[in-house]
Design an enzyme around this catalytic site. Structure first.
Site, short mmCIF file in Angstrom:
data_model
loop_
_atom_site.label_atom_id
_atom_site.label_comp_id
_atom_site.label_asym_id
_atom_site.label_seq_id
_atom_site.Cartn_x
_atom_site.Cartn_y
_atom_site.Cartn_z
N SER A 133 0.87 -1.17 0.00
CA SER A 133 0.00 0.00 0.00
C SER A 133 0.91 1.22 0.00
O SER A 133 2.08 1.14 0.39
CB SER A 133 -0.88 0.00 1.25
OG SER A 133 -1.48 1.27 1.45
N TYR A 146 -1.71 -0.28 10.55
CA TYR A 146 -1.77 -0.68 9.14
C TYR A 146 -0.47 -0.31 8.44
O TYR A 146 0.09 -1.12 7.69
CB TYR A 146 -2.96 0.00 8.47
CG TYR A 146 -3.13 -0.36 7.02
CD1 TYR A 146 -3.51 -1.64 6.64
CD2 TYR A 146 -2.92 0.58 6.02
CE1 TYR A 146 -3.68 -1.98 5.30
CE2 TYR A 146 -3.08 0.26 4.68
CZ TYR A 146 -3.45 -1.02 4.33
OH TYR A 146 -3.61 -1.34 3.00
#
Length: 230
Positions: A133, A146
């Protein structure tokens, strides 16, 4: 790699980027082994679903055995797409949520990668694609957990590509920015919208990396929407 008749394992196949990638791989003639907890709404003669929670080392090993029994021994590709994000400030963050993200995003990637490497080394051919990501390249407030998992995927990918390249195995790490999927359903303050990239956009980038000639290796791909919503 010409994908015709090639066996590709794809985790997190039930929706979003995973489902779009399955459809793109099938369109190119691949045999797709979809690993996940939920079976997707996808019917195709070259698609087979194998129930697998990547957080479980035993489940990953069982899925590999079942895949090789049903589709064949050779494993040409692995797309580590299964993942999730949970938002929250660190001082109030649940330890259970922290572990859930690491178990899925990091440990799952490790379990699946380790599982396929012996066969890929034997073949002297293979391609592992890790979906990280943009959060693996920059910190984002209230997304520390995250970000930590995706930075881990980044480091794992950079290290393992150097470890296995001499065996003819490619490792590509992809860093998508915002994609219009259900990922944002549980992220306060952000709603998925049409100015984000689409799942099939990311699937196209995955295909690009996998279809490169043998001696051409795409190591990192950072993907961003051109005109994100302000």
């Amino acid at each position: 790699m010409d994908l015709t008749g090639k066996i590709v394992i794809l985790t997190g196949v039930s929706k979003g980027i995973g489902l779009a990638t399955a459809e793109a791989l099938l369109a190119k003639g691949a045999l797709v082994a979809g690993w996940g907890r939920t079976k997707p709404e996808l019917t195709h003669e070259r698609f087979q679903f194998f129930e697998c929670d990547v957080r479980s080392e035993a489940a990953v090993q069982e899925a590999l055995v079942n895949t090789q029994r049903e589709l064949g021994a050779e494993i040409h590709g692995l797309v580590n797409n299964a993942g999730l994000g949970i938002a929250g400030e660190v001082d109030g963050f649940s330890s259970d949520d922290w572990h859930t993200m690491f178990d899925t995003n990091v440990h799952g990637t490790f379990y699946c990668t380790r599982a396929v490497l012996p066969q890929m080394k034997q073949q002297q051919l293979g391609h592992i694609v890790n979906i990280a990501s943009i959060a693996g390249k920059t910190g984002i407030e209230k997304m520390a957990g995250y970000c930590a998992t995706k930075f881990a995927v980044r480091g794992f990918s950079e290290a393992i590509f150097k470890e296995v390249r001499s065996h003819g195995i490619k490792v590509t790490c992809i860093y998508p920015g915002s994609v219009q999927t259900n990922f944002f359903d549980d992220i306060p303050g952000i709603e998925a919208n049409s100015s984000m990239m689409q799942p099939h956009d990311i699937a196209g980038a995955i295909l690009y990396a996998i279809e490169t000639p043998f001696n051409f290796h795409v190591v990192d791909l950072e993907l961003r929407p051109l005109q994100p919503k302000k």
